[in-house]
Design a protein around this motif. Structure first.
Motif, PDB file in Angstrom:
ATOM      1  N   PRO A   1       0.828  -1.208   0.000  1.00 24.51           N
ATOM      2  CA  PRO A   1       0.000   0.000   0.000  1.00 24.51           C
ATOM      3  C   PRO A   1       0.862   1.258   0.000  1.00 24.51           C
ATOM      4  O   PRO A   1       1.903   1.322   0.649  1.00 24.51           O
ATOM      5  CB  PRO A   1      -0.802  -0.127   1.302  1.00 24.51           C
TER       6      PRO A   1
ATOM      7  N   HIS B   1      -0.853   6.872   2.423  1.00 30.48           N
ATOM      8  CA  HIS B   1      -2.005   7.737   2.163  1.00 30.48           C
ATOM      9  C   HIS B   1      -2.029   8.962   3.065  1.00 30.48           C
ATOM     10  O   HIS B   1      -2.918   9.789   2.957  1.00 30.48           O
ATOM     11  CB  HIS B   1      -3.299   6.928   2.349  1.00 30.48           C
TER      12      HIS B   1
ATOM     13  N   SER C   1     -11.957   5.997  -7.164  1.00 28.90           N
ATOM     14  CA  SER C   1     -11.883   5.058  -6.043  1.00 28.90           C
ATOM     15  C   SER C   1     -10.793   4.011  -6.210  1.00 28.90           C
ATOM     16  O   SER C   1     -10.708   3.071  -5.412  1.00 28.90           O
ATOM     17  CB  SER C   1     -13.246   4.369  -5.862  1.00 28.90           C
ATOM     18  N   ASP C   2      -9.955   4.143  -7.246  1.00 29.39           N
ATOM     19  CA  ASP C   2      -8.865   3.180  -7.425  1.00 29.39           C
ATOM     20  C   ASP C   2      -7.921   3.235  -6.225  1.00 29.39           C
ATOM     21  O   ASP C   2      -7.746   4.272  -5.591  1.00 29.39           O
ATOM     22  CB  ASP C   2      -8.091   3.479  -8.711  1.00 29.39           C
ATOM     23  N   VAL C   3      -7.291   2.093  -5.939  1.00 30.99           N
ATOM     24  CA  VAL C   3      -6.426   1.960  -4.766  1.00 30.99           C
ATOM     25  C   VAL C   3      -4.975   2.179  -5.174  1.00 30.99           C
ATOM     26  O   VAL C   3      -4.462   1.509  -6.081  1.00 30.99           O
ATOM     27  CB  VAL C   3      -6.597   0.565  -4.119  1.00 30.99           C
TER      28      VAL C   3
ATOM     29  N   LEU D   1      -1.053   1.871  -4.922  1.00 30.83           N
ATOM     30  CA  LEU D   1      -0.074   0.906  -4.412  1.00 30.83           C
ATOM     31  C   LEU D   1       1.326   1.374  -4.779  1.00 30.83           C
ATOM     32  O   LEU D   1       1.510   2.403  -5.446  1.00 30.83           O
ATOM     33  CB  LEU D   1      -0.356  -0.483  -5.005  1.00 30.83           C
TER      34      LEU D   1
ATOM     35  N   ARG E   1      -4.756  -0.080  -8.412  1.00 32.92           N
ATOM     36  CA  ARG E   1      -5.659  -1.203  -8.576  1.00 32.92           C
ATOM     37  C   ARG E   1      -7.086  -0.661  -8.725  1.00 32.92           C
ATOM     38  O   ARG E   1      -7.483   0.239  -8.000  1.00 32.92           O
ATOM     39  CB  ARG E   1      -5.594  -2.133  -7.357  1.00 32.92           C
TER      40      ARG E   1
ATOM     41  N   ALA F   1     -10.903  -0.116  -8.287  1.00 33.39           N
ATOM     42  CA  ALA F   1     -11.663  -0.138  -7.047  1.00 33.39           C
ATOM     43  C   ALA F   1     -12.353  -1.478  -6.848  1.00 33.39           C
ATOM     44  O   ALA F   1     -12.838  -2.088  -7.818  1.00 33.39           O
ATOM     45  CB  ALA F   1     -12.703   0.981  -7.055  1.00 33.39           C
TER      46      ALA F   1
END
Length: 457
Positions: A300, A303, A322-324, A326, A337, A339
Motif C-alpha cells: 500500500p 495515504h 476510487s482506485d487503490v 499501491l 488497482r 476499485a
C-alpha cells in the motif's frame, strides 16, 4: 428595443436586423476604450460604442481559446447585466487563413441567446471601433502587460513564453535548489530552451505579419500589443543525459506543488522523455503466474501524504476516483488497482525506461498484454518501453519489431534503454520468433532460446 436588435445605419447594405453585430455596421463615432477585465482565463478588452459594448478576448490558458468560452464566461460574470456591458465579443486566434496565412484570425459571436459564431477581419473591427485594436501573440500574453494597455501605448516588451508552457514553476524550483543540483540545472535549461524557441517563433511571426501589413493586407489594421524582450541565451547548452535523468529522478519523487507544476510543463513539452519511467502498463493479475508474482510484491502507498509527482501522474490518467494506490518497492513506481467491486481487476502502472539491475536477462515471458523480463536474480520487470513505442508479439507490426530490438539489446546489456525509431539494427531472428508467438495464454522463452533465435537470422 434592446441593443441586440437595433437596426444598422440607413446607409448599410441591409437593415442589419438579421445580420451579425460586427457585420451589420460600418462604424460611427470613435469607440471609447473602457477597461480590461479577466474572466475564466480570458483577458477581455472592452470598448463602448454607440451601439453597445464590444469585447476583444485573449485566452490566457490556450493559444486560441474559444469565442463561446469567452462569451459564456462573460455571461456568468455579469448575468442579468451582460446586455448592458456587451453586445458582441470576439476572440483573437493564431493565423490559420489560407488567404492571409500570417494574419491572426478573429472569431466573433453576438451576446444574445442562440447567436452563432462568425469570422470577421481586423479591417472590419477597426472600422467599427474607429481605431486599430491590439493583438498579443500567444507567446507574449503577459497578464500585467495586457491589463496596462491603453490606446496609443507602444507595444510592451515582455519575455517570450507561450501561455500553454508557463515556466515560472521551473524557475522557482531551480532557484530553491542548492548549488550543483541536477534538478536545478535541468530546470534552468528547460526555462532557457522554452524561452529561446518561443522567442524565435514569435520573432518570425511578427516579421511575417509586418510583411503582410506592408503589402496592404489585413495585418495593416491591427496593432502589436507586445514584442519579445531581448534574448541573451539564444542557444542554451544542454545538460548531459546523466544530469537530466538524475534531476528528473529527484523531481518525480517530490510531493510539493512546484514539482507537480514542473512535471506538467515537461509532459506538455516533451512527454517526459528523460524521466526514468516509460509507457503506461495495464496488468491483469490473473493472466499468469508471473503477473501474480508481481502483484504480491506490491505494498500500500502512504495515504497520509500528498502524492508524489509519479503518483499524481498516474492518478491524473487513472480509471476512477476510487482506485487503490499501491507501490512497487523493487522499482519505486506507483500502481493503481481498480476499485473493489468493479467488473475488472486490472492494475494500472508505469514501466521503466531502463532496468535498475546488473543481473543478466534469464527469460522473456509474454502474457495478456504484458511483456516481462526475468533476470538471473529471480526478479521480474516490465519490458522497458517509451510512451508511443510499445512492445508486443504475435503479429508483424511495429510493436513486435520494437520488442525484438529491445531483446537483442538486453541480451547484450541488461541496462540498455527502451527503444526508439531506428535505435538498433533489425533483429530478424528474434522478430520471427515473436511474430509466431501465440497471443493467447502465457509463453516463456529462456535466454538460450532467445540467443538461438537471434543466431538464426
Amino acid at each position: 428595443m434592446s441593443i441586440f436588435s437595433r437596426r444598422a445605419p440607413e446607409d448599410a447594405a441591409t437593415s442589419g436586423e438579421d445580420r451579425a453585430w460586427l457585420e451589420s455596421w460600418a462604424g460611427g463615432p470613435r469607440a471609447d476604450f473602457d477597461e480590461v477585465e479577466f474572466v475564466d482565463d480570458y483577458a477581455v478588452l472592452r470598448w463602448e460604442t454607440d451601439r453597445g459594448g464590444f469585447g476583444l478576448a485573449y485566452a490566457l490558458h490556450d493559444g486560441n481559446g474559444s469565442v463561446h468560452g469567452a462569451r459564456r464566461a462573460l455571461r456568468q460574470r455579469h448575468r442579468d447585466h451582460v446586455g448592458a456591458r456587451y453586445a458582441c465579443v470576439a476572440v483573437a486566434m493564431a493565423a490559420t487563413q489560407v488567404s492571409n496565412p500570417y494574419v491572426p484570425k478573429l472569431v466573433a459571436c453576438d451576446m444574445d441567446e442562440g447567436a452563432h459564431q462568425y469570422e470577421t477581419t481586423w479591417a472590419r473591427l477597426a472600422a467599427v471601433l474607429g481605431q486599430r485594436a491590439p493583438y498579443w501573440f500567444a507567446t507574449l500574453r503577459d497578464r500585467d502587460a495586457i491589463a496596462a494597455w491603453q490606446p496609443g501605448a507602444p507595444p510592451a516588451v515582455v519575455p517570450a513564453c507561450h501561455v500553454t508552457n508557463p515556466i515560472g514553476a521551473a524557475a522557482d524550483l531551480a532557484a530553491a535548489e542548492p548549488d550543483g543540483s541536477p534538478a536545478a540545472e535541468l530546470c534552468l535549461h528547460l526555462v532557457r530552451e522554452i524561452r529561446a524557441r518561443d522567442h524565435d517563433a514569435v520573432t518570425r511571426h511578427i516579421t511575417e505579419l509586418q510583411e503582410n501589413a506592408a503589402e496592404g493586407g489585413d495585418g495593416a489594421h491591427l496593432l502589436l500589443g507586445a514584442v519579445p524582450a531581448e534574448l541573451r541565451h539564444p542557444e542554451p547548452a544542454e545538460p548531459s543525459e546523466m544530469v537530466r535523468r538524475a534531476g528528473w529522478l529527484a523531481i518525480t519523487e517530490r510531493r510539493d506543488v512546484v514539482a507537480h507544476r514542473v512535471a506538467d510543463l515537461v509532459q506538455r513539452w516533451d512527454g517526459g522523455q528523460d524521466w526514468h519511467t516509460g509507457g503506461f502498463v495495464i496488468v491483469d493479475p490473473k493472466a499468469c503466474a508471473v503477473t501474480r508474482e508481481w502483484e504480491q510484491r506490491l505494498v500500500p502507498a502512504n495515504h497520509g501524504q500528498a502524492p508524489t509527482v509519479l503518483e499524481k501522474h498516474l492518478l491524473d490518467n487513472a480509471h476512477g476516483e476510487s482506485d487503490v494506490l499501491l507501490f512497487d518497492p523493487a522499482t519505486g513506481v506507483p500502481a493503481l488497482r481498480r476499485a473493489p467491486g468493479t467488473d475488472r481487476e486490472d492494475i494500472f502502472t508505469l514501466c521503466l525506461q531502463r532496468l535498475p539491475t546488473r543481473s543478466p536477462l534469464s527469460a522473456l515471458v509474454v502474457s495478456g498484454q504484458t511483456s516481462w523480463i526475468r533476470t538471473e536474480d529471480g526478479t521480474v520487470w516490465f519490458a522497458p518501453h517509451r510512451e508511443g513505442w510499445g512492445v508486443s508479439w504475435g503479429y508483424s507490426g511495429t510493436g513486435c519489431h520494437t520488442l525484438a530490438q529491445l531483446l537483442g539489446a538486453l541480451l547484450d546489456d541488461i541496462s540498455a534503454p527502451a527503444m526508439t525509431s531506428g535505435a538498433n539494427e533489425e533483429e530478424n531472428g528474434l522478430f520471427e520468433l515473436l511474430r509466431t508467438t501465440p497471443q493467447s495464454g502465457a509463453t516463456t522463452y529462456t535466454r538460450g532460446q532467445l540467443e538461438a533465435a537471434r543466431a538464426s537470422s
